[in-house]
Design an enzyme around this catalytic site. Structure first.
Site, PDB file in Angstrom:
ATOM      1  N   TYR A 232     -20.504  25.833  -4.255  1.00 23.73           N
ATOM      2  CA  TYR A 232     -19.412  25.557  -5.207  1.00 23.73           C
ATOM      3  C   TYR A 232     -18.351  26.669  -5.183  1.00 23.73           C
ATOM      4  O   TYR A 232     -17.154  26.407  -5.082  1.00 23.73           O
ATOM      5  CB  TYR A 232     -20.017  25.377  -6.606  1.00 23.73           C
ATOM      6  CG  TYR A 232     -18.998  25.267  -7.712  1.00 23.73           C
ATOM      7  CD1 TYR A 232     -18.358  24.062  -7.978  1.00 23.73           C
ATOM      8  CD2 TYR A 232     -18.665  26.380  -8.498  1.00 23.73           C
ATOM      9  CE1 TYR A 232     -17.413  23.968  -8.984  1.00 23.73           C
ATOM     10  CE2 TYR A 232     -17.726  26.288  -9.504  1.00 23.73           C
ATOM     11  CZ  TYR A 232     -17.101  25.080  -9.743  1.00 23.73           C
ATOM     12  OH  TYR A 232     -16.147  24.989 -10.736  1.00 23.73           O
TER      13      TYR A 232
ATOM     14  N   LYS B 126     -12.489  19.727  -6.088  1.00 23.50           N
ATOM     15  CA  LYS B 126     -13.512  18.822  -6.634  1.00 23.50           C
ATOM     16  C   LYS B 126     -13.252  17.358  -6.290  1.00 23.50           C
ATOM     17  O   LYS B 126     -14.188  16.562  -6.185  1.00 23.50           O
ATOM     18  CB  LYS B 126     -13.596  18.992  -8.159  1.00 23.50           C
ATOM     19  CG  LYS B 126     -14.060  20.377  -8.577  1.00 23.50           C
ATOM     20  CD  LYS B 126     -13.927  20.578 -10.083  1.00 23.50           C
ATOM     21  CE  LYS B 126     -14.335  21.983 -10.502  1.00 23.50           C
ATOM     22  NZ  LYS B 126     -14.054  22.259 -11.916  1.00 23.50           N
TER      23      LYS B 126
ATOM     24  N   VAL C 184      -7.153  26.222 -11.529  1.00 21.37           N
ATOM     25  CA  VAL C 184      -6.786  27.411 -12.313  1.00 21.37           C
ATOM     26  C   VAL C 184      -5.978  28.446 -11.527  1.00 21.37           C
ATOM     27  O   VAL C 184      -5.499  29.417 -12.098  1.00 21.37           O
ATOM     28  CB  VAL C 184      -7.988  28.121 -12.971  1.00 21.37           C
ATOM     29  CG1 VAL C 184      -8.481  27.374 -14.174  1.00 21.37           C
ATOM     30  CG2 VAL C 184      -9.085  28.395 -11.978  1.00 21.37           C
TER      31      VAL C 184
ATOM     32  N   TYR D 166      -7.790  17.622 -16.870  1.00 22.11           N
ATOM     33  CA  TYR D 166      -8.712  17.958 -17.959  1.00 22.11           C
ATOM     34  C   TYR D 166      -8.283  17.300 -19.257  1.00 22.11           C
ATOM     35  O   TYR D 166      -7.820  16.160 -19.234  1.00 22.11           O
ATOM     36  CB  TYR D 166      -8.878  19.479 -18.064  1.00 22.11           C
ATOM     37  CG  TYR D 166      -9.541  19.954 -16.807  1.00 22.11           C
ATOM     38  CD1 TYR D 166     -10.886  19.681 -16.586  1.00 22.11           C
ATOM     39  CD2 TYR D 166      -8.830  20.573 -15.812  1.00 22.11           C
ATOM     40  CE1 TYR D 166     -11.495  20.041 -15.404  1.00 22.11           C
ATOM     41  CE2 TYR D 166      -9.440  20.943 -14.626  1.00 22.11           C
ATOM     42  CZ  TYR D 166     -10.774  20.670 -14.437  1.00 22.11           C
ATOM     43  OH  TYR D 166     -11.375  21.013 -13.277  1.00 22.11           O
TER      44      TYR D 166
ATOM     45  N   SER E 296     -10.215  23.951  -8.786  1.00 19.94           N
ATOM     46  CA  SER E 296     -10.729  22.616  -9.133  1.00 19.94           C
ATOM     47  C   SER E 296     -10.128  21.482  -8.303  1.00 19.94           C
ATOM     48  O   SER E 296     -10.665  20.374  -8.325  1.00 19.94           O
ATOM     49  CB  SER E 296     -10.480  22.335 -10.613  1.00 19.94           C
ATOM     50  OG  SER E 296     -11.360  23.103 -11.389  1.00 19.94           O
TER      51      SER E 296
END
Ligand code: DON
Length: 315
Positions: A199, A72, A269, A251, A69
């Site tokens: 992605y 992103k 992760v 998050y 992530s």
């Protein structure tokens, strides 16, 4: 704010690492992408780079890991550079969710069904669809080339084992993407499997702490390379990215991290965390054992310890 120099931080790192590494036992290495589970649970490494290229490292700093992530933040920036603010924020919102990073709950509950922000999986999948390029290969390649430039490492590449593992196990991401297609956020001309492939590839780019500390330093310097003076990312887009990192980067532990560390950050992760001290440092940690929110247990502890010791909080 009292700011210590790199030498003082360097002198403290062995003790800090020793204290924080032990906390990894309470976490688990991610296994929903099977290939990720091969990383050592107790590993912990850190790299800090300052604006004159001074660099301190400690621990398992050479452990390769995939961006997951963390990518992103930078695909958001590339999508903003390709499309502008208005077009991007017609497709993704600006708010935290309070839900897990792969949740689909609010897509159905809250009109108009666009992902709440670009750092949750649904949002990042939509962002992948906005990257310029005539084919999925060209889009994925533009992302890789951009990441190579901002990491100062032209050797970084997609870890094909992680990519294959992620693609084969991505039932949740597929369901998010097909839902987004059904509700029209991914438009008629968008091929869902092609978007997902872009992605999966950017999540599977393999780096070390040094690579992402450099990427973080560019954000710390508002998008201008502190050594060459080249403006690589418009300041406004860095501002947007850093704001999302504060509100959604960890998050639904972003509030806790803002209180405990007080810096913009993004976790993945694989156990990486990219963070920065504005105007001063690019910072990267890796520690594969994760807590229940998907953030590196020992990595968060280490950043809390350093922030408390050196008064890093922006707030
Ligand atoms: O799509 C996924 O689930 C992963 N490629 C990325 C998730 C992730 O890193 C969330 N981070 N905490």
């Amino acid at each position: 704010m009292k700011l210590e120099d790199l030498q003082a931080i360097n002198a403290f790192l062995p003790e800090a690492l020793h204290m924080c590494r032990a906390t990894a036992v309470s976490g688990e290495v991610a296994s929903y992408i099977p290939e990720l589970s091969k990383k050592p649970k107790e590993a912990l490494g850190i790299c800090i780079i300052d604006r004159s290229n001074g660099c301190v490292t400690a621990g398992d700093v050479d452990l390769p890991f995939t961006l997951q992530s963390i990518s992103k933040v930078f695909t958001l920036i590339l999508a903003l550079m390709d499309n502008g603010e208005e077009a991007v924020f017609a497709k993704v919102g600006k708010e935290p969710t309070g839900d897990d990073f792969n949740s689909m709950l609010k897509l159905e509950l809250v009109e108009p069904g666009i992902p709440f922000n670009p750092l949750i999986n649904a949002g990042a999948i939509v962002i992948s669809s906005l990257i310029a390029g005539n084919s999925p290969q060209e889009k994925a390649d533009r992302i890789l080339q951009f990441f190579r430039k901002i990491s100062h490492n032209h050797a970084i590449h997609v870890d094909m084992d992680v990519y294959a593992s992620e693609s084969a196990s991505a039932h949740r991401n597929r369901s998010l993407a097909y839902f987004l297609k059904d509700n029209g956020v991914l438009t008629d001309e968008v091929d869902v499997e092609e978007v997902l492939d872009v992605y999966f590839r950017h999540c599977s780019i393999e780096v070390t702490c040094k690579d992402i500390a450099r990427m973080a330093l560019l954000l710390a310097c508002d998008g201008t390379d502190p050594v060459t003076g080249e403006n690589i990312i418009p300041r406004r887009y860095v501002q947007i990215a850093k704001t999302f990192m504060i509100t959604c980067g960890m998050y639904n532990a972003s509030g806790e991290f803002a209180i405990g560390v007080g810096l913009p950050a993004k976790s993945g992760v694989s156990g990486g965390i990219l963070t920065l001290l504005p105007g001063r440092y690019g910072i990267a940690v890796v520690g594969p054992a994760l807590n229940s929110k998907g953030n590196s247990v020992a990595g968060v502890h280490l950043l809390e310890t350093l922030s408390a010791k050196f008064n890093w909080s922006m707030f």
